[in-house]
Design a protein around this motif. Structure first.
Motif, PDB file in Angstrom:
ATOM      1  N   GLU A  41       0.826  -1.209   0.000  1.00 22.76           N
ATOM      2  CA  GLU A  41       0.000   0.000   0.000  1.00 22.76           C
ATOM      3  C   GLU A  41       0.861   1.262   0.000  1.00 22.76           C
ATOM      4  N   ILE A  42       1.854   1.291   0.862  1.00 26.62           N
ATOM      5  CA  ILE A  42       2.718   2.474   0.958  1.00 26.62           C
ATOM      6  C   ILE A  42       3.587   2.596  -0.292  1.00 26.62           C
ATOM      7  N   SER A  43       4.049   1.469  -0.794  1.00 25.63           N
ATOM      8  CA  SER A  43       4.854   1.471  -2.010  1.00 25.63           C
ATOM      9  C   SER A  43       4.051   2.031  -3.186  1.00 25.63           C
ATOM     10  N   ALA A  44       2.792   1.648  -3.285  1.00 26.19           N
ATOM     11  CA  ALA A  44       1.937   2.163  -4.361  1.00 26.19           C
ATOM     12  C   ALA A  44       1.750   3.677  -4.222  1.00 26.19           C
ATOM     13  N   ARG A  45       1.602   4.155  -3.000  1.00 29.67           N
ATOM     14  CA  ARG A  45       1.461   5.595  -2.757  1.00 29.67           C
ATOM     15  C   ARG A  45       2.731   6.338  -3.185  1.00 29.67           C
ATOM     16  N   ALA A  46       3.889   5.770  -2.867  1.00 29.67           N
ATOM     17  CA  ALA A  46       5.161   6.397  -3.242  1.00 29.67           C
ATOM     18  C   ALA A  46       5.329   6.415  -4.762  1.00 29.67           C
ATOM     19  N   LYS A  47       4.977   5.317  -5.401  1.00 32.45           N
ATOM     20  CA  LYS A  47       5.058   5.250  -6.865  1.00 32.45           C
ATOM     21  C   LYS A  47       4.125   6.276  -7.500  1.00 32.45           C
ATOM     22  N   ASN A  48       2.964   6.422  -6.918  1.00 30.70           N
ATOM     23  CA  ASN A  48       2.001   7.390  -7.432  1.00 30.70           C
ATOM     24  C   ASN A  48       2.532   8.814  -7.289  1.00 30.70           C
ATOM     25  N   TRP A  51       5.481   8.988 -10.140  1.00 24.72           N
ATOM     26  CA  TRP A  51       5.084   8.807 -11.532  1.00 24.72           C
ATOM     27  C   TRP A  51       3.624   9.136 -11.828  1.00 24.72           C
ATOM     28  N   GLY A  52       2.802   9.217 -10.775  1.00 22.16           N
ATOM     29  CA  GLY A  52       1.372   9.332 -11.025  1.00 22.16           C
ATOM     30  C   GLY A  52       0.787   7.989 -11.428  1.00 22.16           C
ATOM     31  N   ASP A  53       1.532   6.919 -11.164  1.00 22.80           N
ATOM     32  CA  ASP A  53       1.132   5.567 -11.555  1.00 22.80           C
ATOM     33  C   ASP A  53       1.653   4.586 -10.505  1.00 22.80           C
ATOM     34  N   PRO A  54       0.755   3.940  -9.751  1.00 23.48           N
ATOM     35  CA  PRO A  54       1.209   3.032  -8.689  1.00 23.48           C
ATOM     36  C   PRO A  54       1.836   1.733  -9.199  1.00 23.48           C
ATOM     37  N   GLU A  55       1.827   1.523 -10.514  1.00 24.26           N
ATOM     38  CA  GLU A  55       2.397   0.294 -11.069  1.00 24.26           C
ATOM     39  C   GLU A  55       3.851   0.458 -11.524  1.00 24.26           C
ATOM     40  N   ARG A  56       4.316   1.683 -11.679  1.00 30.27           N
ATOM     41  CA  ARG A  56       5.686   1.911 -12.157  1.00 30.27           C
ATOM     42  C   ARG A  56       6.695   1.592 -11.070  1.00 30.27           C
ATOM     43  N   GLN A  57       7.871   1.188 -11.480  1.00 30.59           N
ATOM     44  CA  GLN A  57       8.917   0.828 -10.532  1.00 30.59           C
ATOM     45  C   GLN A  57       9.684   2.061 -10.062  1.00 30.59           C
TER      46      GLN A  57
END
Length: 164
Positions: A41-48, A51-57
């Motif tokens: 969950e936190i990783s997706a927030r950081a990615k967002n 990048w504005g995209d929770p799937e990007r690395q």
């Protein structure tokens, strides 16, 4: 055979069957798999945030320099915006930093739990957590410079507002 011997044999056979059933049927369960829901969950927030995209690395060694550059680009033209935008930029960066600190702590706790058999993880998950921590530390080390950029640009906005 008398009555007492028959009872003794039955008791002996029953206890033997019971013990063999217990020893073969109840194997000792190992620790459960590690629960990564909060990390994800936190990783997706950081990615967002980046990048504005929770799937990007963002937490791989080949990406952490690009991530820092991407964050710097977010604030490249901050001085052209309003003071509230500068305040929001600082708050957003602070929230991002907090998320990174939390991820680092969660990964360290996960490593501890794995070493102490609290939970199980695959070798790939263990290596991924270690790699993620290295990237997080790299990004965290770059944040003070980004905060300085925001401060300078905030001062430019304030100076521009005073001239009006």
């Amino acid at each position: 055979m008398d009555y007492r011997n028959k009872i003794g044999i039955v008791a002996l056979l029953t206890s033997g069957l019971f013990l063999s059933a217990c020893s073969s049927g109840l194997e000792e369960a190992g620790p459960p798999p590690c629960n990564d829901s909060e990390i994800l969950e936190i990783s997706a927030r950081a990615k967002n945030f980046v990048w504005g995209d929770p799937e990007r690395q963002i937490f791989e060694s080949k990406w952490h320099t690009v991530v820092v550059e991407q964050i710097e680009k977010k604030y490249q033209y901050l001085e052209r915006k309003g003071l509230q935008d500068a305040v929001t930029a600082r708050e957003d960066l602070s929230n991002f930093e907090s998320d990174l600190q939390t991820l680092l702590q969660l990964n360290q706790q996960k490593e501890y739990d794995i070493k102490n058999f609290v939970c199980l993880a695959s070798d790939a998950e263990i290596a991924g957590a270690a790699s993620q921590n290295q990237s997080i530390e790299y990004i965290l080390a770059a944040l003070p410079d980004i905060y300085k950029v925001i401060e300078v640009k905030t001062a430019q906005i304030e100076a521009s507002n005073e001239k009006r």
